[in-house]
Enzyme design. Sequence first.
Site, PDB file in Angstrom:
ATOM      1  N   GLY A 116       3.605  -3.659  -3.993  1.00 60.88           N
ATOM      2  CA  GLY A 116       3.584  -4.113  -5.275  1.00 60.88           C
ATOM      3  C   GLY A 116       4.136  -2.583  -5.934  1.00 60.88           C
ATOM      4  O   GLY A 116       5.114  -2.810  -6.662  1.00 60.88           O
ATOM      5  N   ARG A 117       3.182  -1.692  -6.069  1.00 61.63           N
ATOM      6  CA  ARG A 117       3.385  -0.655  -6.758  1.00 61.63           C
ATOM      7  C   ARG A 117       4.702   0.143  -6.506  1.00 61.63           C
ATOM      8  O   ARG A 117       5.277   0.528  -7.389  1.00 61.63           O
ATOM      9  CB  ARG A 117       2.009   0.390  -6.279  1.00 61.63           C
ATOM     10  CG  ARG A 117       2.086   1.654  -7.224  1.00 61.63           C
ATOM     11  CD  ARG A 117       1.335   2.775  -6.563  1.00 61.63           C
ATOM     12  NE  ARG A 117       0.001   2.121  -6.128  1.00 61.63           N
ATOM     13  CZ  ARG A 117      -1.077   2.177  -6.816  1.00 61.63           C
ATOM     14  NH1 ARG A 117      -1.138   2.522  -8.004  1.00 61.63           N
ATOM     15  NH2 ARG A 117      -2.406   1.841  -6.489  1.00 61.63           N
TER      16      ARG A 117
ATOM     17  N   CYS B 277     -13.344   3.873 -28.721  1.00 61.16           N
ATOM     18  CA  CYS B 277     -14.531   4.673 -29.008  1.00 61.16           C
ATOM     19  C   CYS B 277     -15.231   4.972 -27.784  1.00 61.16           C
ATOM     20  O   CYS B 277     -16.631   4.634 -27.374  1.00 61.16           O
ATOM     21  CB  CYS B 277     -15.436   4.097 -29.872  1.00 61.16           C
ATOM     22  SG  CYS B 277     -14.524   3.612 -31.470  1.00 61.16           S
ATOM     23  N   GLU B 278     -14.811   5.729 -26.949  1.00 58.89           N
ATOM     24  CA  GLU B 278     -15.497   6.288 -25.538  1.00 58.89           C
ATOM     25  C   GLU B 278     -14.682   7.464 -25.198  1.00 58.89           C
ATOM     26  O   GLU B 278     -13.665   7.333 -25.117  1.00 58.89           O
ATOM     27  CB  GLU B 278     -16.050   5.234 -24.510  1.00 58.89           C
ATOM     28  CG  GLU B 278     -14.931   4.346 -24.071  1.00 58.89           C
ATOM     29  CD  GLU B 278     -15.210   3.368 -23.152  1.00 58.89           C
ATOM     30  OE1 GLU B 278     -15.676   3.823 -21.988  1.00 58.89           O
ATOM     31  OE2 GLU B 278     -15.568   2.166 -23.484  1.00 58.89           O
TER      32      GLU B 278
ATOM     33  N   ARG C 216      -5.628   3.277 -15.995  1.00 61.73           N
ATOM     34  CA  ARG C 216      -5.726   3.751 -14.527  1.00 61.73           C
ATOM     35  C   ARG C 216      -6.224   5.275 -14.621  1.00 61.73           C
ATOM     36  O   ARG C 216      -6.994   5.688 -13.787  1.00 61.73           O
ATOM     37  CB  ARG C 216      -4.330   3.908 -14.068  1.00 61.73           C
ATOM     38  CG  ARG C 216      -3.759   2.571 -13.833  1.00 61.73           C
ATOM     39  CD  ARG C 216      -2.258   2.913 -12.709  1.00 61.73           C
ATOM     40  NE  ARG C 216      -2.988   3.119 -11.282  1.00 61.73           N
ATOM     41  CZ  ARG C 216      -2.849   4.504 -10.871  1.00 61.73           C
ATOM     42  NH1 ARG C 216      -2.264   5.304 -11.668  1.00 61.73           N
ATOM     43  NH2 ARG C 216      -3.382   4.431  -9.713  1.00 61.73           N
TER      44      ARG C 216
ATOM     45  N   TYR D 184       0.184  -2.091 -12.254  1.00 64.41           N
ATOM     46  CA  TYR D 184      -1.279  -1.914 -12.654  1.00 64.41           C
ATOM     47  C   TYR D 184      -1.512  -1.491 -14.229  1.00 64.41           C
ATOM     48  O   TYR D 184      -2.610  -0.735 -14.558  1.00 64.41           O
ATOM     49  CB  TYR D 184      -2.009  -1.044 -11.538  1.00 64.41           C
ATOM     50  CG  TYR D 184      -1.816  -2.074 -10.064  1.00 64.41           C
ATOM     51  CD1 TYR D 184      -2.239  -3.093  -9.921  1.00 64.41           C
ATOM     52  CD2 TYR D 184      -1.302  -1.042  -9.063  1.00 64.41           C
ATOM     53  CE1 TYR D 184      -1.797  -3.601  -8.701  1.00 64.41           C
ATOM     54  CE2 TYR D 184      -1.012  -1.618  -7.845  1.00 64.41           C
ATOM     55  CZ  TYR D 184      -1.338  -2.911  -7.565  1.00 64.41           C
ATOM     56  OH  TYR D 184      -1.012  -3.210  -6.456  1.00 64.41           O
TER      57      TYR D 184
ATOM     58  N   TYR E 152      -9.508   5.221 -12.208  1.00 68.03           N
ATOM     59  CA  TYR E 152      -9.127   5.919 -10.904  1.00 68.03           C
ATOM     60  C   TYR E 152      -8.919   7.333 -10.774  1.00 68.03           C
ATOM     61  O   TYR E 152      -8.345   7.823  -9.983  1.00 68.03           O
ATOM     62  CB  TYR E 152      -8.131   5.094 -10.010  1.00 68.03           C
ATOM     63  CG  TYR E 152      -7.917   3.579 -10.369  1.00 68.03           C
ATOM     64  CD1 TYR E 152      -8.778   2.709  -9.601  1.00 68.03           C
ATOM     65  CD2 TYR E 152      -7.109   2.889 -11.037  1.00 68.03           C
ATOM     66  CE1 TYR E 152      -8.666   1.369  -9.621  1.00 68.03           C
ATOM     67  CE2 TYR E 152      -6.851   1.443 -11.198  1.00 68.03           C
ATOM     68  CZ  TYR E 152      -7.825   0.767 -10.297  1.00 68.03           C
ATOM     69  OH  TYR E 152      -7.804  -0.472 -10.384  1.00 68.03           O
TER      70      TYR E 152
ATOM     71  N   GLY F 241       0.807  -1.217   0.058  1.00 68.55           N
ATOM     72  CA  GLY F 241       0.088  -0.011  -0.019  1.00 68.55           C
ATOM     73  C   GLY F 241       0.826   1.384  -0.002  1.00 68.55           C
ATOM     74  O   GLY F 241       0.064   2.424  -0.359  1.00 68.55           O
TER      75      GLY F 241
END
Length: 422
Positions: free
Chosen positions: A275-276, A344-345, A312, A373, A316, A239
């Site tokens: 992780g990150r 296409c969005e 991401r 990620y 987020y 974290g």
Amino acid sequence: MDHFSYKNGELYAEDLPLAKIAEEVGTPFYCYSTATLERHYKVFSGAFEGVNSLVCYAVKANSNLAVIKTLARLGAGADVVSEGELRRALEAGIPPSKIVFSGVGKRPWEMEFGLNVGIHQFNVESEPEAKVLSEVATRMGKTAKIAFRVNPDVDAKTHAKISTGKAENKFGVPWQDVSRIYADAAKLPGIEIQGVDVHIGSQLTDLEPFDNAFQRVRELVLQLRREGHNITQVDLGGGLGIPYDGTIPPTPTSYGNVALNAMGNMGVQLIFEPGRLIVGNAGVLVSEVIYVKEGAERKFVILDAAMNDLIRPAMYDGYHHIDTIKEPSADTVIEPADVVGPVCETGDTFAKARDLPRVDPGDLVAFRSAGAYGAVMASTYNTRPLVPEVLVNGDQYAIVRERPSLEAILDLDTVPSWLDDD
Ligand code: LLP
């Protein structure tokens, strides 16, 4: 600190120009730096030197075998959340004795696999899971070593989608029931309780929530011991955040001090699941500018990378710094632009009104801090192939995952016989 920097007027990964890799591999692609991976692992594990501890890299952040193997060579363990990740960790050379298995929805066959190879610990997230694990282990004549993941009900002060330690979140067992749950689990056959596990969220940039959670866990361990449990393992999760947008998170050393202050003298092995922090800044996503379009209200820089490659920002509101591969000079014009992909969005937007050096079609850009990620969350939405991953080591690089062909993607589908054109 990372090993992506400008040299000779262009952005390098260690000793290699990213433009050279782009020419050979094609864009978009992910590029990881060995030196950065190694540095981050060493800085983190260094915070616990001389402490009975196990650093279990959270494989979900970047599960490329070459990345895991780079860390395995430094002595890393692994935190896995599926049989697939467990197999990756083993294949990369991480010994089962350094692997913890987390996750709220483990299936019996995944438990069986973990028991067969003899992992260090199952982090159990609910009573029903403990019962299934007990049944599986008993059937196999084995003993599953477990910690319960407890939910300390603290606010991690991070993005709602990656906050996990509040009572309202799906993770862990409820704080007020911990005592009873441990007592019941102690009676289950095939289960050996050895620890407590907590993970309150990801991309934390403040130490206070960690401190609150770790202090609560300390009290809990003392209480569980009074209640007769032999607690030898405390898993404090992952974290710790990384600097995406200039906000400087606490250093691993100060995080380490908070952890050791709470748990240092408890006579347990401390487990960490970063992780990150290990892989985030060790990776970039390199992309080519396809078009520059002057919209009615703003300028759009349209890239060949899209939300399916790096989700991401869409998912987020994640911020990724964007560098041009060509080093901007003092007279480079800086202009605001929306940086978007071809999907296409409207959600396929990497950045809005971002001040960027002026770019033209054919120019290359790099999304920084994309090692965690990024590739692992990619999809083939819009039938766009997963992009390749490259690992740089000094002046050499290797493609560590190929770009699949469109044929290979189409081959995954089958058409039923009733649709045959006879
Ligand atoms: N341990 C457990 C049990 C976890 O669930 C996670 C992350 C970690 C460790 C590693 O956390 P880290 O050190 O990387 O913060 N996709 C999101 C992040 C999801 C995190 C999920 N769990 C993002 O791109 O921000």
